[in-house]
Design an enzyme around this catalytic site. Structure first.
Site, PDB file in Angstrom:
ATOM      1  CE  LYS A 194      -4.005  -2.162  -0.039  1.00 26.77           C
ATOM      2  NZ  LYS A 194      -4.082  -3.496   0.361  1.00 26.77           N
TER       3      LYS A 194
HETATM    4  C1  LIG Z   1      -5.417  -4.443   0.802  1.00 27.62           C
HETATM    5  C2  LIG Z   1      -6.891  -4.312   0.840  1.00 27.62           C
HETATM    6  C3  LIG Z   1      -7.643  -4.670   1.971  1.00 27.62           C
HETATM    7  C4  LIG Z   1      -7.053  -5.421   3.126  1.00 27.62           C
HETATM    8  O1  LIG Z   1      -6.079  -4.740   3.804  1.00 27.62           O
HETATM    9  P1  LIG Z   1      -5.262  -5.504   4.959  1.00 27.62           P
HETATM   10  O2  LIG Z   1      -4.570  -4.395   5.678  1.00 27.62           O
HETATM   11  O3  LIG Z   1      -4.303  -6.423   4.261  1.00 27.62           O
HETATM   12  O4  LIG Z   1      -6.231  -6.216   5.790  1.00 27.62           O
HETATM   13  C5  LIG Z   1      -8.987  -4.388   2.004  1.00 27.62           C
HETATM   14  N1  LIG Z   1      -9.607  -3.803   0.957  1.00 27.62           N
HETATM   15  C6  LIG Z   1      -8.930  -3.478  -0.166  1.00 27.62           C
HETATM   16  C7  LIG Z   1      -9.669  -2.812  -1.278  1.00 27.62           C
HETATM   17  C8  LIG Z   1      -7.561  -3.748  -0.272  1.00 27.62           C
HETATM   18  O5  LIG Z   1      -6.911  -3.464  -1.399  1.00 27.62           O
END
Ligand SMILES: *Cc1c(COP(=O)(O)O)cnc(C)c1O
Length: 395
Positions: A194
């Site tokens: 991210k």
């Molecule tokens: C990455 C992601 C998540 C999950 O995030 P985590 O921190 O790994 O739990 C949820 N929704 C979307 C759209 C994502 O891209």
């Protein structure tokens, strides 16, 4: 794939992974400092990160968690969503958005996307609402904001809560408002790929102080507030459990990473934005591609750079194009395998064909590499290879 679509010899082949985190000396120093501070779990660094993040997204309350998924789960539980309830979301998301609805005992109701923005289509929302609907979870796909004003308006009229999945949307603005300060609860992700990473991690932001308190207690075994400073000199051995809570808290090691990443976020975002602009300009004349939507009205966080292949204009499929890019040394991804397409959801009776815009987007979509540690030379190489492959395989 027949041999006529194999790539010609590539001069100066580069090797570009799909995604890499940007972790430098500063991050390493902060994490080492946190390791030698005697606070490894939730402590002062987490609270400092929460304060800085809340300020950044202009929200009064922020709570550090171990993931965005944990945030989505707790948000729904804290709002009382459970068995017999329905929650509306997009089929074009990472599966955890929908999994957390199931984990609460509720039923996910998918509303198809707007083919331009690839976000949930507000015009289709109202017809999906039933007396059992409790909440809407919009997902800001790729970092471009959902159309929040109509979504909030519909939610208000039907007495629904709005929980934003902002996993892609650190730094996103909707009509000048920071994502994180708009809906009832916003959930961010700091997963490794991210825009801002703590390795694994997440953050909830919200306005309502009572709700913030409830979520805080639920995120750490359901232990009452007195437990928070249990190990400090102000603390005591005594605590009470208010809920059968979860172990979803952030640690100070993660927060140390997060504080440094937040400090350099604006810089990293400027690079993403500059690279997205280079991609946009370079692909503007490639009519075999649909480029990502953008608008001066909002601020795109450019978490993903998503192109769609117009398959009627080329002799290759999306998947073949991915293979050709791989041969050229370029890593790509597909966002997303739609939730209704996964075997678990198919067994529940969901069908991808019921969401035609989502299905069409999925079949054409390729996510290209876009991250601040890429060089401009690497961006140019990706452009050159994409344009070469589509030109060589034009109908
Ligand atoms: C990455 C992601 C998540 C999950 O995030 P985590 O921190 O790994 O739990 C949820 N929704 C979307 C759209 C994502 O891209």
């Amino acid at each position: 794939m027949n041999s006529s679509v194999q790539s010609n010899v590539i001069e100066k082949k580069m090797n570009i992974p799909y995604a890499l985190p940007l972790v430098g000396e500063e991050e390493i120093a902060e994490v080492v400092a946190s390791l030698t501070s005697n606070w490894l779990s939730r402590g002062p660094k987490t609270m400092e990160f929460e304060g800085l993040f809340a300020k950044y997204v202009q929200s009064p309350h922020a709570l550090g968690l171990n993931s965005c998924t944990a945030g989505l789960h707790l948000a729904q539980l804290a709002l009382g969503i459970g068995a017999g309830d329905e929650v509306i979301t997009t089929p074009y998301t990472f599966v955890s958005t929908a999994n957390t609805i199931i984990q609460c005992g509720a039923k996910p109701v998918f509303v198809d996307i707007d083919p331009v923005t690839m976000n949930i289509n507000p015009n289709l929302l109202e017809q999906a609402i039933t007396p059992r609907t409790k909440a809407i979870i919009p997902v800001h796909f790729a970092g471009y904001p959902c159309d929040m004003d109509p979504i909030l308006d519909i939610a208000r009229r039907h007495n629904l809560k709005v929980i934003e999945d902002a996993a892609h949307a650190v730094h996103t603005q909707y009509r000048g408002r920071m994502v994180g300060s708009i809906g009832d609860i916003t959930c961010f992700s700091f997963y490794a790929t991210k825009n801002l990473t703590t390795g694994e991690g997440g953050m909830i932001t919200l306005n309502d102080p009572e709700l913030a308190d409830r979520i805080r207690v639920m995120s750490l075994h359901g232990m009452s507030k007195n437990a928070w400073n249990r190990y400090s000199d102000k603390g005591s051995w005594f605590y009470e459990v208010e809920y059968a809570g979860f172990k979803y808290n952030m640690t100070d090691i993660q927060a140390a990473l997060g504080i440094t990443q937040l400090r350099r976020l604006v810089n990293m975002q400027e690079t993403r934005e500059a690279y997205a602009k280079i991609y946009n300009e370079a692909f503007a004349h490639n009519d075999t591609l649909i480029l990502p939507h953008d608008s001066a009205e909002h601020r795109h966080a450019w978490h993903l750079y998503v192109i769609r292949l117009k398959e009627h204009m080329v002799n290759i499929t999306r998947s073949e194009m991915i293979e050709l890019l791989k041969e050229a040394g370029i890593g790509t991804s597909v966002h997303f395998i739609p939730v209704p397409q996964h075997p678990y959801y198919r067994r529940l009776g969901y069908r991808l064909e019921d969401y035609p815009e989502c299905m069409a987007a999925y079949e054409a979509e390729i996510s290209l590499p876009l991250y601040p540690s890429m060089s401009e030379e690497e961006i140019r190489y990706v452009i050159e290879q994409v344009n070469r492959i589509t030109a060589e395989n034009r109908k």
